[in-house]
Scaffold this motif. Sequence first.
Motif, PDB file in Angstrom:
ATOM      1  N   CYS A 103      -8.407   0.734   6.272  1.00 36.44           N
ATOM      2  CA  CYS A 103      -9.396  -0.337   6.305  1.00 36.44           C
ATOM      3  C   CYS A 103      -8.722  -1.667   6.654  1.00 36.44           C
ATOM      4  O   CYS A 103      -9.291  -2.488   7.384  1.00 36.44           O
ATOM      5  CB  CYS A 103     -10.112  -0.447   4.957  1.00 36.44           C
ATOM      6  N   LEU A 104      -7.508  -1.885   6.141  1.00 36.05           N
ATOM      7  CA  LEU A 104      -6.765  -3.102   6.488  1.00 36.05           C
ATOM      8  C   LEU A 104      -6.314  -3.075   7.942  1.00 36.05           C
ATOM      9  O   LEU A 104      -6.377  -4.089   8.639  1.00 36.05           O
ATOM     10  CB  LEU A 104      -5.551  -3.248   5.563  1.00 36.05           C
ATOM     11  N   VAL A 105      -5.860  -1.912   8.424  1.00 37.26           N
ATOM     12  CA  VAL A 105      -5.359  -1.819   9.792  1.00 37.26           C
ATOM     13  C   VAL A 105      -6.483  -2.005  10.797  1.00 37.26           C
ATOM     14  O   VAL A 105      -6.343  -2.724  11.799  1.00 37.26           O
ATOM     15  CB  VAL A 105      -4.637  -0.468  10.006  1.00 37.26           C
ATOM     16  N   GLN A 106      -7.633  -1.397  10.553  1.00 32.19           N
ATOM     17  CA  GLN A 106      -8.747  -1.443  11.503  1.00 32.19           C
ATOM     18  C   GLN A 106      -9.783  -2.511  11.176  1.00 32.19           C
ATOM     19  O   GLN A 106     -10.782  -2.618  11.891  1.00 32.19           O
ATOM     20  CB  GLN A 106      -9.435  -0.071  11.554  1.00 32.19           C
ATOM     21  N   SER A 112      -3.848   5.213  10.053  1.00 32.52           N
ATOM     22  CA  SER A 112      -4.184   4.163  11.014  1.00 32.52           C
ATOM     23  C   SER A 112      -5.595   4.258  11.555  1.00 32.52           C
ATOM     24  O   SER A 112      -6.129   3.258  12.043  1.00 32.52           O
ATOM     25  CB  SER A 112      -3.189   4.200  12.194  1.00 32.52           C
ATOM     26  N   TYR A 113      -6.191   5.430  11.540  1.00 34.05           N
ATOM     27  CA  TYR A 113      -7.564   5.616  12.025  1.00 34.05           C
ATOM     28  C   TYR A 113      -8.368   6.346  10.960  1.00 34.05           C
ATOM     29  O   TYR A 113      -7.882   7.303  10.336  1.00 34.05           O
ATOM     30  CB  TYR A 113      -7.594   6.436  13.324  1.00 34.05           C
ATOM     31  N   ALA A 114      -9.591   5.932  10.784  1.00 33.65           N
ATOM     32  CA  ALA A 114     -10.511   6.627   9.890  1.00 33.65           C
ATOM     33  C   ALA A 114     -11.241   7.710  10.667  1.00 33.65           C
ATOM     34  O   ALA A 114     -11.698   7.495  11.792  1.00 33.65           O
ATOM     35  CB  ALA A 114     -11.521   5.648   9.292  1.00 33.65           C
ATOM     36  N   GLY A 115     -11.360   8.890  10.059  1.00 36.86           N
ATOM     37  CA  GLY A 115     -12.116   9.977  10.679  1.00 36.86           C
ATOM     38  C   GLY A 115     -11.266  11.038  11.339  1.00 36.86           C
ATOM     39  O   GLY A 115     -11.813  12.044  11.804  1.00 36.86           O
ATOM     40  N   LEU A 116      -9.953  10.882  11.415  1.00 32.14           N
ATOM     41  CA  LEU A 116      -9.092  11.864  12.074  1.00 32.14           C
ATOM     42  C   LEU A 116      -8.479  12.856  11.098  1.00 32.14           C
ATOM     43  O   LEU A 116      -7.699  13.715  11.513  1.00 32.14           O
ATOM     44  CB  LEU A 116      -7.975  11.156  12.847  1.00 32.14           C
ATOM     45  N   ASP A 117      -8.808  12.762   9.821  1.00 33.67           N
ATOM     46  CA  ASP A 117      -8.210  13.660   8.840  1.00 33.67           C
ATOM     47  C   ASP A 117      -8.654  15.097   9.103  1.00 33.67           C
ATOM     48  O   ASP A 117      -9.778  15.351   9.554  1.00 33.67           O
ATOM     49  CB  ASP A 117      -8.620  13.249   7.425  1.00 33.67           C
ATOM     50  N   GLN A 118      -7.749  16.017   8.786  1.00 33.66           N
ATOM     51  CA  GLN A 118      -8.048  17.431   8.955  1.00 33.66           C
ATOM     52  C   GLN A 118      -7.757  18.173   7.657  1.00 33.66           C
ATOM     53  O   GLN A 118      -6.843  17.804   6.905  1.00 33.66           O
ATOM     54  CB  GLN A 118      -7.230  18.031  10.106  1.00 33.66           C
ATOM     55  N   ARG A 119      -8.523  19.240   7.462  1.00 34.82           N
ATOM     56  CA  ARG A 119      -8.425  20.029   6.224  1.00 34.82           C
ATOM     57  C   ARG A 119      -8.260  21.492   6.604  1.00 34.82           C
ATOM     58  O   ARG A 119      -9.088  22.044   7.336  1.00 34.82           O
ATOM     59  CB  ARG A 119      -9.681  19.813   5.374  1.00 34.82           C
ATOM     60  N   ILE A 120      -7.207  22.115   6.104  1.00 30.62           N
ATOM     61  CA  ILE A 120      -6.915  23.516   6.430  1.00 30.62           C
ATOM     62  C   ILE A 120      -6.765  24.281   5.124  1.00 30.62           C
ATOM     63  O   ILE A 120      -5.977  23.899   4.249  1.00 30.62           O
ATOM     64  CB  ILE A 120      -5.620  23.636   7.267  1.00 30.62           C
ATOM     65  N   ILE A 134      -4.891   5.586   0.899  1.00 34.25           N
ATOM     66  CA  ILE A 134      -4.753   5.738   2.348  1.00 34.25           C
ATOM     67  C   ILE A 134      -5.999   5.212   3.049  1.00 34.25           C
ATOM     68  O   ILE A 134      -5.904   4.568   4.113  1.00 34.25           O
ATOM     69  CB  ILE A 134      -4.488   7.217   2.691  1.00 34.25           C
ATOM     70  N   ASP A 135      -7.180   5.474   2.479  1.00 35.83           N
ATOM     71  CA  ASP A 135      -8.414   4.905   3.039  1.00 35.83           C
ATOM     72  C   ASP A 135      -8.347   3.379   3.062  1.00 35.83           C
ATOM     73  O   ASP A 135      -8.759   2.731   4.039  1.00 35.83           O
ATOM     74  CB  ASP A 135      -9.619   5.361   2.214  1.00 35.83           C
ATOM     75  N   THR A 189       0.827  -1.213   0.000  1.00 33.26           N
ATOM     76  CA  THR A 189       0.000   0.000   0.000  1.00 33.26           C
ATOM     77  C   THR A 189       0.861   1.264   0.000  1.00 33.26           C
ATOM     78  O   THR A 189       0.447   2.295  -0.542  1.00 33.26           O
ATOM     79  CB  THR A 189      -0.930   0.006   1.223  1.00 33.26           C
ATOM     80  N   GLN A 190       2.042   1.184   0.597  1.00 30.92           N
ATOM     81  CA  GLN A 190       2.963   2.314   0.524  1.00 30.92           C
ATOM     82  C   GLN A 190       3.339   2.602  -0.930  1.00 30.92           C
ATOM     83  O   GLN A 190       3.383   3.762  -1.363  1.00 30.92           O
ATOM     84  CB  GLN A 190       4.221   2.003   1.341  1.00 30.92           C
TER      85      GLN A 190
END
Length: 692
Positions: free
Chosen positions: A386-389, A561-569, A381-382, A361-362
């Motif tokens: 999904c594989l990690v969690q 590693s976690y879904a939902g923690l993304d940030q947009r600036i 990245i999504d 995936t990298q």
Amino acid sequence: MVVGAFRSGGFRDSFTKDDAKDDILGYDDTAFYYFVISVLTCVALPWTISVVTSVFKPRQDLEKDFPEKSPEGTKLRYCATAAMAEKVQDVRKAARSFTKRTALSCLIKASVLCLIWAGIFSTGMELSQHKEIKKFDPFDILEVAPTANGPQIKRAYRKLSLVYHPDKNPDDPMAASRFIQITKAYQALTDENSKRNWEKYGNPDGPGTTKVGIGLPRFLLQKEHNFMILTAFFVVLIVMVPMTFICYYQNSKNYAANGVMIETLQFLGYYINEATRAKNGPELLAACAESRCMIARPSDNAHIKQLAGQVVEHKKRVFTLPIVMKNQFLVWAHMQRRHHLMTPELRQDLDELLGHSIKVTQAMIEIACMREWFATAQAMIDYRRCLVQALDVKSSQLLQIPHFKEEHLELCRTAKDPITTLPEFLAMDAPARKALTKLNPEELLDVEAFCSHVGDRVIKAHIEVEDEGEIVVGDVATVTVQMFWKHLQKGEAQGPAHAPYFPEPKFEEWWLFLVEAGSSSSRIVHFERVLDTERMLEEQLRFQVTKAGENKLVLHAMCDSYAGLDQRIELTYTARAEDEVERKMPLFEDDEDLDTCPTLFQQWMGDLQGDESEEEEEEEEGGEEVDSTGEGRTTRRARRKEAEDKECCKSHSSSTSAGEVTSGKSEAGVEEKSNGKDDDSVSGSDDSGSDD
């Protein structure tokens, strides 16, 4: 091949190949035993320490997988949920336990070590029998006592010479060497010169040297062992050494620098395009070279058929190779948490496949980034998280929370204030989470431990051009990103992510993307991969400003590693055209001082001009100096200039002149000679005329 360990100097006639083909006089194999002991000790000692350490301490893999400190030396904070604690405990238990494979490996290592130490002990015992390095001793060679008189020495010589004479031993090359030794020993005890040389230099031939080399023991030099030695050298040098390098090269040339097989990179580079999304990930992972190299068992077909009926494929299959289809079903079953339907063999295959997934995936993300496809990179990245969690591509983010199932998701959706994302759930206080989820106390402890471990992240960013007050087209702008983990204490770093379904510990990685706002293609301006897990970190993203006016960029910070923690600036800056701004280089006091200093060339030219000015001052102050011919310095300088002018005129003249006029004085013409004299003679006559 060196065949001697020690050679006594002086016996040149006995050290030649013609006189002794199979043996050498004075051969001493003591050096061989020293060499063997040194080599075996260098191998056995560190190996023994390593084996003993591995027996009394956990394996080094434990520290590698679950380290206590980060690379910067800060303490890592681990997730305190029951699932992660059990996972770490299982790894520690496996590190201390012995499986059949590890037991066999330890038995082989112990056996080899015992053989090595036995060899060291036996070699030491053999070496202890050699009191000193073998020297030339005529009494020992003639087998007489040091107090023997002349007749006794003579009788011993005759006895041994009859036994070892070459004529009586034509098939024994050792006899010729022994006969030479006996003759030299007899000379050393009977001849005055030979005896004096032996007493003074250690041999009857006078001063000599002792040659030392690492050779073979004496028994290997015997004729019956020649074939064995040649065979061993042939096997080692011609077969084993080349095969080792060939195998290493064949294995290493199949992998790229990032650890992914080159065949996989070629495959992904061909099939990944701008429309690739997370649902394409399982099939791409199953079709990579690492997956196709896995073992397929005959019994897997029946188990895979049972598993295939329980999973949902969100994309139509393209590849129909059996091993690819098998691994694709395993990936879909993992993402939909169907692990209880897998046999132990299939679960091992899944763990092996997930072990390859991080590197694969990298490569997927990097290919998308290099081609500036932000949507594809975001989808890859999504897929990784999904594989990690163990999340399906359409699953809720809340399933990352321990003990959450569909009924808990329904409670969150139907609440007074619906909770649909992970940050919304993390923002709640403990009593509210307890009332919402209706979990038992033990499960609530895991939920609180999960929320405490994931924590809150503050990400800030600003754009600037270093050392400039304005942004101008052509500048290299810098976006400085500051990341702060609020849930960590001072001296702590973020430990592995909460991933109970993933076989390996997974540390968080953050991807930073600069994307042009409002662009339909979502072109990536710059990207960075952040591996640091410290409490505070700073990253800089640089790009070149190409458009004047108001510009907008979007910074995407994405966690793998976690879904939902993304940030947009959103970042907005105004760039001015190059002709609108006149920039001046800043001047410093030190630079101003340097401007007044002469350069090295100016200093050098100044020294030359200074010498000429000194000469002129000396002329003005002391008058002209007169040499022995009565000429002053000014007159000599005028004559030199006059000669230079003449040479210049001659180089530009097409014919030879009969005479010249110098310094306003009329000079007598000189008739040109017809006897073949060159212009130099004419010049000489001119000079003489001017002197007159």
